[in-house]
Enzyme design. Structure first.
Site, PDB file in Angstrom:
ATOM      1  CB  THR A 163      -0.951  -0.005   1.201  1.00 13.84           C
ATOM      2  OG1 THR A 163      -1.950  -1.011   0.997  1.00 13.84           O
ATOM      3  CG2 THR A 163      -1.641   1.341   1.368  1.00 13.84           C
TER       4      THR A 163
ATOM      5  CG  ASN B 144      -6.111  -7.389  -5.668  1.00 11.36           C
ATOM      6  OD1 ASN B 144      -6.145  -6.709  -6.691  1.00 11.36           O
ATOM      7  ND2 ASN B 144      -6.862  -7.136  -4.621  1.00 11.36           N
TER       8      ASN B 144
ATOM      9  CD  GLN C 175      -2.071 -10.816  -4.500  1.00 13.38           C
ATOM     10  OE1 GLN C 175      -1.630 -11.955  -4.461  1.00 13.38           O
ATOM     11  NE2 GLN C 175      -2.637 -10.244  -3.455  1.00 13.38           N
TER      12      GLN C 175
ATOM     13  CG  HIS D 164       1.627  -9.521   3.653  1.00 17.84           C
ATOM     14  ND1 HIS D 164       0.346 -10.029   3.685  1.00 17.84           N
ATOM     15  CD2 HIS D 164       1.542  -8.333   3.044  1.00 17.84           C
ATOM     16  CE1 HIS D 164      -0.478  -9.162   3.126  1.00 17.84           C
ATOM     17  NE2 HIS D 164       0.227  -8.126   2.724  1.00 17.84           N
TER      18      HIS D 164
ATOM     19  CB  THR E 253      14.343   4.775  12.186  1.00 14.62           C
ATOM     20  OG1 THR E 253      14.670   6.031  12.777  1.00 14.62           O
ATOM     21  CG2 THR E 253      15.416   3.756  12.539  1.00 14.62           C
TER      22      THR E 253
ATOM     23  CB  CYS F  73      -7.618  -4.425   1.086  1.00 17.19           C
ATOM     24  SG  CYS F  73      -5.870  -4.871   1.165  1.00 17.19           S
TER      25      CYS F  73
END
Length: 381
Positions: free
Chosen positions: A70, A149, A177, A199, A235, A323
């Site tokens: 995203t 997706n 995907q 992921h 960071t 989502c």
């Protein structure tokens, strides 16, 4: 449990966990710190950047680590568009992930951009002819997914990118995907930017990258300390970057064999369901699709009710994009390819992974036949 929802997320690879563990414990330094711990973290971050770059055929400096797909999509669409000197016109497909569509809508609301949606056919494909019809002299960016997706349709991105470049526009592709299933070479695809998410390939959630070709100007979305060469302040998540790079490298190494095996399993699942479930309909392109994505609509049912029946049998899948889970609206992907709203509410998506077995597919197909029959028996007048 038979897990057939790999498009939503994948189990974390043990190798990724082992690679990131030192940077969550003893080697916990900030890569911007000028001491030994910081130097160790900086070296690990550089090695991760190189590993990602090698998978996509880019330079290490082209890789911007993000918190996931995203953020990568937001940075690509907003950053490349705002930095473009060409104009205030964007082109997207109507079946893009919400991260792309909402980013384009944001630019329209707050920065005076015009957004054109390129037409897709009934399988979700964007043709070069359709893209040519909406390109303009002031088009700054074209954004079209490499693979969808929800329905798994694979786009002719190289052809679309060549056409965009002929008109002077940049080309971004959301490859979230596609990673682990399709080649990701920037040169072969011809794209200027590529979005990736950890992921989906066996890394923890909250990891990913945007790969931006060369030294293209890009407006930062996050401002602060100027990390990632000023393109993404904050960071760096060293452990996450290491895990992501490890998982992506392993997924790429397994890609050819895994795609062939999982593709055969997906074909088997589709064949059984279409043969044994009356009126079942496959959505998306029958051949230009991700190997492990098989999506159906089942007239006379409710997709959510079918999901509940399947879960009782130990089969975990989804009704579409994770989502959009919980939304009462029909899938924007299915409506864009011409599926009526009521029929779109009957959608069920199965997405296989590298760990999926042949016996699981046979059991899942049997469960689908039973689940659809049960739900039709309940909802029938």
């Amino acid at each position: 449990m038979i897990f057939l929802d790999h498009a939503a997320t994948t189990p974390v690879r043990r190798e990724a966990l082992e690679a990131m563990w030192p940077f969550l414990t003893g080697a916990f330094g900030n890569p911007s710190s000028r001491h030994g711990l910081g130097d160790e973290a900086a070296r690990a971050l550089a090695a991760a950047r190189l590993a990602v770059a090698e998978v996509v055929g880019a330079r290490p400096g082209d890789v911007v680590f993000t918190s996931g797909g995203t953020e990568a999509d937001n940075l690509a669409v907003k950053g490349l568009s705002l930095a473009s000197p060409r104009g205030r016109h964007l082109v997207v497909s109507p079946i893009e992930h919400e991260a792309v569509l909402e980013s384009a809508a944001y630019l329209a609301r707050h920065h005076g951009f015009e957004v054109s949606e390129v037409a897709v056919d009934g399988a979700g494909l964007v043709s070069p002819e359709a893209l040519a019809a909406v390109l303009r002299p002031d088009t700054a960016l074209v954004s079209v997914q490499l693979a969808n997706n929800e329905i798994g349709t694979v786009q002719p991105v190289a052809e679309l990118a060549a056409l965009a470049h002929e008109h002077g526009a940049l080309m971004h592709s959301d490859a979230v995907q596609a990673a682990g299933w399709l080649p990701l070479s920037l040169d072969a695809l011809g794209v200027d930017a590529l979005s990736l998410a950890g992921h989906k390939v066996g890394a923890p959630k909250g990891t990913g990258a945007l790969v931006v070709r060369g030294r293209l100007p890009i407006e930062a979305v996050l401002h602060g300390g100027g990390q990632e060469r000023g393109r993404r302040s904050g960071t760096e998540n060293v452990a996450g970057a290491v895990a992501f790079a490890t998982a992506l490298r392993l997924a790429e190494a397994d890609r050819v064999a895994s795609s062939a095996r999982v593709g055969a399993l997906g074909t088997r699942l589709a064949a059984r369901v279409l043969a044994e479930v009356p009126d079942a309909r496959l959505t998306g392109d029958a051949t230009r699709r991700l190997p492990g994505t098989v999506s159906f609509v089942f007239p006379g049912t409710s997709g959510e009710a079918v999901l509940l029946e399947l879960e009782r049998d130990g089969v975990v899948c989804s009704s579409g994009s994770a989502c959009a889970a919980g939304s009462d609206e029909p899938s924007h992907v299915l409506t864009a390819i011409g599926v009526p709203g009521e029929l779109a509410q009957t959608a069920v998506r199965f997405t296989l992974g590298s760990s999926t077995t042949a016996s699981e597919i046979e059991d899942a197909a049997t469960a689908v036949v039973r689940a659809v029959s049960a739900v039709r028996g309940i909802v029938a007048p």
